[in-house]
Design a protein around this motif. Structure first.
Motif, PDB file in Angstrom:
ATOM      1  N   ASN A  79      19.989  10.748 -13.494  1.00 42.03           N
ATOM      2  CA  ASN A  79      18.740  10.030 -13.722  1.00 42.03           C
ATOM      3  C   ASN A  79      18.932   8.998 -14.836  1.00 42.03           C
ATOM      4  OD1 ASN A  79      16.110   9.221 -14.231  1.00 42.03           O
ATOM      5  ND2 ASN A  79      15.257  11.275 -14.064  1.00 42.03           N
ATOM      6  N   ASN A  80      19.270   7.780 -14.463  1.00 41.61           N
ATOM      7  CA  ASN A  80      19.655   6.738 -15.411  1.00 41.61           C
ATOM      8  C   ASN A  80      18.532   6.414 -16.396  1.00 41.61           C
ATOM      9  OD1 ASN A  80      20.895   4.604 -16.711  1.00 41.61           O
ATOM     10  ND2 ASN A  80      20.991   3.281 -14.932  1.00 41.61           N
ATOM     11  N   SER A  81      17.362   6.061 -15.872  1.00 41.22           N
ATOM     12  CA  SER A  81      16.246   5.710 -16.760  1.00 41.22           C
ATOM     13  C   SER A  81      15.715   6.922 -17.512  1.00 41.22           C
ATOM     14  CB  SER A  81      15.112   5.070 -15.955  1.00 41.22           C
ATOM     15  OG  SER A  81      15.519   3.822 -15.436  1.00 41.22           O
ATOM     16  N   GLY A  82      16.081   8.102 -17.074  1.00 42.62           N
ATOM     17  CA  GLY A  82      15.689   9.328 -17.745  1.00 42.62           C
ATOM     18  C   GLY A  82      16.736   9.832 -18.712  1.00 42.62           C
ATOM     19  N   GLY A  83      17.543   8.932 -19.245  1.00 44.41           N
ATOM     20  CA  GLY A  83      18.528   9.316 -20.240  1.00 44.41           C
ATOM     21  C   GLY A  83      19.860   9.740 -19.663  1.00 44.41           C
ATOM     22  N   GLY A  84      20.140   9.361 -18.418  1.00 45.43           N
ATOM     23  CA  GLY A  84      21.408   9.729 -17.809  1.00 45.43           C
ATOM     24  C   GLY A  84      21.536  11.217 -17.553  1.00 45.43           C
TER      25      GLY A  84
ATOM     26  N   GLY B 198       5.801  -4.857  -1.903  1.00 45.26           N
ATOM     27  CA  GLY B 198       4.377  -4.559  -1.911  1.00 45.26           C
ATOM     28  C   GLY B 198       4.050  -3.109  -2.167  1.00 45.26           C
ATOM     29  N   GLY B 199       5.054  -2.284  -2.420  1.00 46.06           N
ATOM     30  CA  GLY B 199       4.817  -0.877  -2.677  1.00 46.06           C
ATOM     31  C   GLY B 199       4.592  -0.584  -4.149  1.00 46.06           C
ATOM     32  N   ARG B 200       4.316   0.692  -4.427  1.00 47.92           N
ATOM     33  CA  ARG B 200       4.131   1.147  -5.808  1.00 47.92           C
ATOM     34  C   ARG B 200       5.156   2.222  -6.111  1.00 47.92           C
ATOM     35  NH1 ARG B 200       0.531   5.131  -8.237  1.00 47.92           N
ATOM     36  NH2 ARG B 200      -0.462   5.448  -6.202  1.00 47.92           N
ATOM     37  N   ALA B 201       5.948   2.000  -7.139  1.00 47.02           N
ATOM     38  CA  ALA B 201       6.968   2.954  -7.551  1.00 47.02           C
ATOM     39  C   ALA B 201       6.359   3.924  -8.553  1.00 47.02           C
ATOM     40  CB  ALA B 201       8.164   2.223  -8.173  1.00 47.02           C
ATOM     41  N   VAL B 202       6.496   5.222  -8.281  1.00 47.36           N
ATOM     42  CA  VAL B 202       5.899   6.254  -9.129  1.00 47.36           C
ATOM     43  C   VAL B 202       7.000   7.155  -9.667  1.00 47.36           C
ATOM     44  CG1 VAL B 202       4.334   8.232  -9.213  1.00 47.36           C
ATOM     45  CG2 VAL B 202       3.738   6.228  -7.844  1.00 47.36           C
ATOM     46  N   ASP B 203       7.016   7.339 -10.985  1.00 42.58           N
ATOM     47  CA  ASP B 203       7.989   8.221 -11.625  1.00 42.58           C
ATOM     48  C   ASP B 203       7.392   9.610 -11.807  1.00 42.58           C
ATOM     49  OD1 ASP B 203       9.738   6.083 -11.828  1.00 42.58           O
ATOM     50  OD2 ASP B 203       9.139   5.583 -13.867  1.00 42.58           O
ATOM     51  N   LEU B 204       8.167  10.618 -11.424  1.00 41.18           N
ATOM     52  CA  LEU B 204       7.734  12.002 -11.564  1.00 41.18           C
ATOM     53  C   LEU B 204       8.834  12.809 -12.261  1.00 41.18           C
ATOM     54  CD1 LEU B 204       6.277  12.511  -7.959  1.00 41.18           C
ATOM     55  CD2 LEU B 204       5.010  11.887 -10.032  1.00 41.18           C
ATOM     56  N   PRO B 205       9.123  12.493 -13.536  1.00 42.01           N
ATOM     57  CA  PRO B 205      10.182  13.223 -14.238  1.00 42.01           C
ATOM     58  C   PRO B 205       9.781  14.658 -14.521  1.00 42.01           C
ATOM     59  CG  PRO B 205       8.996  11.802 -15.758  1.00 42.01           C
ATOM     60  CD  PRO B 205       8.465  11.484 -14.388  1.00 42.01           C
TER      61      PRO B 205
ATOM     62  N   GLY C  53       0.789  -1.220   0.000  1.00 46.47           N
ATOM     63  CA  GLY C  53       0.000   0.000   0.000  1.00 46.47           C
ATOM     64  C   GLY C  53       0.821   1.271   0.000  1.00 46.47           C
ATOM     65  N   HIS C  54       2.129   1.143   0.236  1.00 40.44           N
ATOM     66  CA  HIS C  54       2.990   2.318   0.231  1.00 40.44           C
ATOM     67  C   HIS C  54       3.287   2.773  -1.199  1.00 40.44           C
ATOM     68  CE1 HIS C  54       4.833   1.867   4.542  1.00 40.44           C
ATOM     69  NE2 HIS C  54       3.678   2.506   4.538  1.00 40.44           N
ATOM     70  N   VAL C  55       3.607   4.052  -1.329  1.00 38.10           N
ATOM     71  CA  VAL C  55       3.947   4.657  -2.610  1.00 38.10           C
ATOM     72  C   VAL C  55       5.315   5.321  -2.478  1.00 38.10           C
ATOM     73  CG1 VAL C  55       3.308   6.397  -4.326  1.00 38.10           C
ATOM     74  CG2 VAL C  55       1.524   5.055  -3.191  1.00 38.10           C
ATOM     75  N   VAL C  56       6.203   5.051  -3.433  1.00 37.55           N
ATOM     76  CA  VAL C  56       7.551   5.619  -3.392  1.00 37.55           C
ATOM     77  C   VAL C  56       7.783   6.425  -4.671  1.00 37.55           C
ATOM     78  CG1 VAL C  56      10.024   5.169  -3.222  1.00 37.55           C
ATOM     79  CG2 VAL C  56       8.399   3.698  -1.994  1.00 37.55           C
ATOM     80  N   PRO C  57       7.807   7.765  -4.572  1.00 35.46           N
ATOM     81  CA  PRO C  57       8.061   8.593  -5.756  1.00 35.46           C
ATOM     82  C   PRO C  57       9.551   8.767  -6.030  1.00 35.46           C
ATOM     83  CG  PRO C  57       7.504   9.978  -3.887  1.00 35.46           C
ATOM     84  CD  PRO C  57       7.427   8.555  -3.396  1.00 35.46           C
ATOM     85  N   SER C  58       9.869   9.031  -7.293  1.00 28.35           N
ATOM     86  CA  SER C  58      11.244   9.289  -7.710  1.00 28.35           C
ATOM     87  C   SER C  58      11.209  10.147  -8.964  1.00 28.35           C
ATOM     88  CB  SER C  58      11.974   7.979  -7.991  1.00 28.35           C
ATOM     89  OG  SER C  58      13.269   8.208  -8.521  1.00 28.35           O
ATOM     90  N   ASN C  59      12.352  10.724  -9.328  1.00 28.54           N
ATOM     91  CA  ASN C  59      12.426  11.366 -10.637  1.00 28.54           C
ATOM     92  C   ASN C  59      12.220  10.314 -11.718  1.00 28.54           C
ATOM     93  OD1 ASN C  59      14.926  10.334  -9.814  1.00 28.54           O
ATOM     94  ND2 ASN C  59      16.110  11.990 -10.732  1.00 28.54           N
ATOM     95  N   THR C  60      12.944   9.208 -11.653  1.00 29.72           N
ATOM     96  CA  THR C  60      12.652   8.001 -12.439  1.00 29.72           C
ATOM     97  C   THR C  60      13.355   6.835 -11.771  1.00 29.72           C
ATOM     98  OG1 THR C  60      12.762   9.369 -14.458  1.00 29.72           O
ATOM     99  CG2 THR C  60      12.557   7.011 -14.758  1.00 29.72           C
TER     100      THR C  60
ATOM    101  N   PHE D 253      19.098  20.399 -17.077  1.00 27.59           N
ATOM    102  CA  PHE D 253      18.863  19.473 -15.964  1.00 27.59           C
ATOM    103  C   PHE D 253      17.560  18.702 -16.175  1.00 27.59           C
ATOM    104  CE2 PHE D 253      21.749  22.612 -14.053  1.00 27.59           C
ATOM    105  CZ  PHE D 253      22.732  21.757 -13.563  1.00 27.59           C
ATOM    106  N   LYS D 254      17.550  17.880 -17.213  1.00 27.66           N
ATOM    107  CA  LYS D 254      16.365  17.100 -17.560  1.00 27.66           C
ATOM    108  C   LYS D 254      16.143  15.922 -16.617  1.00 27.66           C
ATOM    109  CE  LYS D 254      16.013  16.263 -22.043  1.00 27.66           C
ATOM    110  NZ  LYS D 254      16.416  16.027 -23.449  1.00 27.66           N
ATOM    111  N   GLY D 255      17.090  15.695 -15.695  1.00 26.18           N
ATOM    112  CA  GLY D 255      16.923  14.619 -14.725  1.00 26.18           C
ATOM    113  C   GLY D 255      16.145  15.031 -13.491  1.00 26.18           C
ATOM    114  N   ASP D 256      15.776  16.311 -13.392  1.00 25.19           N
ATOM    115  CA  ASP D 256      15.069  16.809 -12.206  1.00 25.19           C
ATOM    116  C   ASP D 256      13.756  16.072 -11.961  1.00 25.19           C
ATOM    117  OD1 ASP D 256      17.023  18.695 -11.777  1.00 25.19           O
ATOM    118  OD2 ASP D 256      15.802  20.435 -12.349  1.00 25.19           O
ATOM    119  N   MET D 257      13.302  16.113 -10.715  1.00 17.90           N
ATOM    120  CA  MET D 257      11.962  15.636 -10.372  1.00 17.90           C
ATOM    121  C   MET D 257      10.963  16.780 -10.560  1.00 17.90           C
ATOM    122  SD  MET D 257      10.455  14.082  -6.775  1.00 17.90           S
ATOM    123  CE  MET D 257      11.443  12.580  -6.794  1.00 17.90           C
ATOM    124  N   ASP D 258       9.758  16.447 -10.960  1.00 19.49           N
ATOM    125  CA  ASP D 258       8.670  17.410 -11.070  1.00 19.49           C
ATOM    126  C   ASP D 258       8.136  17.676  -9.662  1.00 19.49           C
ATOM    127  OD1 ASP D 258       6.285  18.800 -11.469  1.00 19.49           O
ATOM    128  OD2 ASP D 258       5.783  17.713 -13.305  1.00 19.49           O
ATOM    129  N   VAL D 259       8.526  18.797  -9.068  1.00 22.13           N
ATOM    130  CA  VAL D 259       8.163  19.050  -7.664  1.00 22.13           C
ATOM    131  C   VAL D 259       6.671  19.347  -7.521  1.00 22.13           C
ATOM    132  CG1 VAL D 259      10.479  19.737  -6.950  1.00 22.13           C
ATOM    133  CG2 VAL D 259       8.936  21.451  -7.906  1.00 22.13           C
TER     134      VAL D 259
END
Length: 456
Positions: free
Chosen positions: A184-189, A134-141, A114-121, A154-160
């Protein structure tokens, strides 16, 4: 000088086995068109990953000979611990055999169903460890990341704004940790700005949520900040790194990247109670807290590598030489992620093969054809890696379909990279002949490592 040279001399060489396209066609068919399953000796230029594939220095090899293999309290442990603390600044250092082990321990302690873990990617192992708990990974590029061809610094930033919206939607009590991957590896390094690190930290502390940095390419990120962000030109990479980590509550690290090591990682925090739980799990699954699944010689190599990776001559060479490949491909008309990241060049498979729909895995098809063409092994980062929910089985197109050409540190020369550029350009010339692929067998988690494919 305009010419950027390798800031090192080559003292040991490894022969490369040369193969023909016909031989490579048979080789890739025998492994179900999965490049992870190829024997390394059948690869000419191996850009599958920069993880654990770097060349160690003479100083690192010398340090290996000083490894103290005592089970508990070895001299090598104390040297390793001191090196980590001097850069990262955290009180508790927990060694692991690699970065994904640090992730597993962290998320096993923090994440519940039920937990949610946000990241840039999130990268693949990070996402899988969150989902396994059991958590959900959420990308917020960041919005700038949506356009692979834009040259935002800085295209690796997180969308605040998206982060604040997510916290309001699910509640801070359901978010056990906020992760930020640098670069941000999955975001193109792509790099993350210091301003974004500060903003994410501020939001996390306002809501009482721990903030962690996935730090495996921290030195490259520090160099981008020095080069691109106002106010940091006169600071050293070490000073910038210390500031980056000062805004976080902890970090995970794969020392197989920005520490030049062939194996190793660690988890750091200032929370003594959390560290105690993590050490208990470490003892159960990795080893005693002063070695964490690593030999003393590995601890020594990491300690030296963490110092070497912050040398400015090296970082300048690393970033400029990677950009050289991306710019050459761009000049040839090849769709590529711009500006170049630090550790890899990313081909935009959707623009490269616009006639192949995402669910026909254009990134995988392009990876296969690049291997057949030139013996170059890259990796798909797209719908194969991220398109399927392991819990529901639902599949949908990933945010994008890329082929990552990860460049091992201090391994290949400019002529090797010119060969890669030529191979990619030749595949691009015949791109209309390339079709899509389908999966014929796959595991539930991390399917890209072992799935088997066929042409659609």
């Amino acid at each position: 000088m305009k010419t950027i040279i390798e800031p090192f001399r080559i003292k040991t060489v490894e022969p490369i086995k040369m193969t023909t396209p016909e031989e490579r066609q048979g080789l890739i068919e025998r492994v179900g068109f999965n490049l992870f399953k190829l024997p390394a000796e059948d690869v000419i230029i191996d850009l599958l990953t920069d993880s654990g594939t770097s060349a160690m220095s003479a100083a690192q090899w010398g340090a290996l000979m000083q490894g103290d293999e005592s089970y508990a309290g070895a001299r090598s442990w104390y040297r390793f611990e001191r090196a980590v603390k001097e850069i990262f600044g955290f009180e508790h250092v927990i060694p692991t055999h690699q970065g994904r082990a640090a992730e597993r321990i962290l998320f096993s302690v923090l994440v519940s169903p039920g937990h949610v873990v946000p990241s840039n990617t999130h990268f693949d192992t990070t996402r899988a460890n969150i989902e396994f708990a059991g958590g959900r990974a959420v990308d917020l590029p960041s919005p700038e990341a949506a356009d692979p061809a834009s040259r935002a610094p800085f295209k690796g930033d997180m969308d605040v704004r998206a982060l604040e919206a997510l916290i309001a939607e699910v509640g801070p009590e359901r978010i056990p940790v906020i992760m930020l991957t640098v670069t941000n590896n999955s975001g193109g390094g792509q790099p993350v700005s210091m301003a974004n690190i500060k903003a994410v930290s501020r939001i996390a502390r306002t809501h009482g949520i721990p903030f962690y940095i996935d730090a495996c390419r921290f030195a490259e990120n520090a160099w981008f900040i020095k080069q691109r962000e106002p106010g940091y030109a006169d600071k050293t990479p070490r000073e910038i790194a210390r500031e980056m980590f000062s805004y976080a509550d902890g970090a995970t690290m794969s020392a197989k990247k920005d520490a030049f090591a062939n194996i190793g990682g660690f988890l750091v925090t200032n929370d003594g109670d959390l560290a105690a739980q993590e050490r208990d799990l470490l003892i159960l699954t990795e080893g005693f807290p002063t070695y964490g699944g690593l030999a003393g010689r590995d601890l020594e190599a990491i300690a030296v590598g963490l110092d070497e990776v912050l040398e400015e001559d090296y970082l300048n060479y690393r970033i400029v030489s990677t950009a050289y490949v991306a710019n050459k491909l761009d000049e040839a008309g090849v769709p590529v992620m711009l500006p170049a990241g630090g550790h890899a060049v990313y081909l935009d498979a959707r623009r490269f093969l616009p006639h192949v729909p995402p669910l026909a895995y254009p990134g995988q098809a392009l990876s296969v054809e690049l291997y057949v063409e030139g013996g170059v092994r890259g990796v798909e980062i797209g719908t194969v890696m991220f398109g399927k929910d392991p819990h529901t089985g639902e599949e949908k197109p990933a945010h994008w379909d890329l082929v990552r050409l990860a460049i091992p540190r201090r391994v290949y020369t400019q002529s090797h990279m010119d060969y890669v550029v030529e191979a990619v350009a030749q595949v691009y010339e015949r791109r209309e002949e390339i079709g899509g692929m389908r999966i014929v067998r796959e595991p539930r988690f991390l399917r890209h490592f072992s799935a088997e494919f066929a042409w659609a």
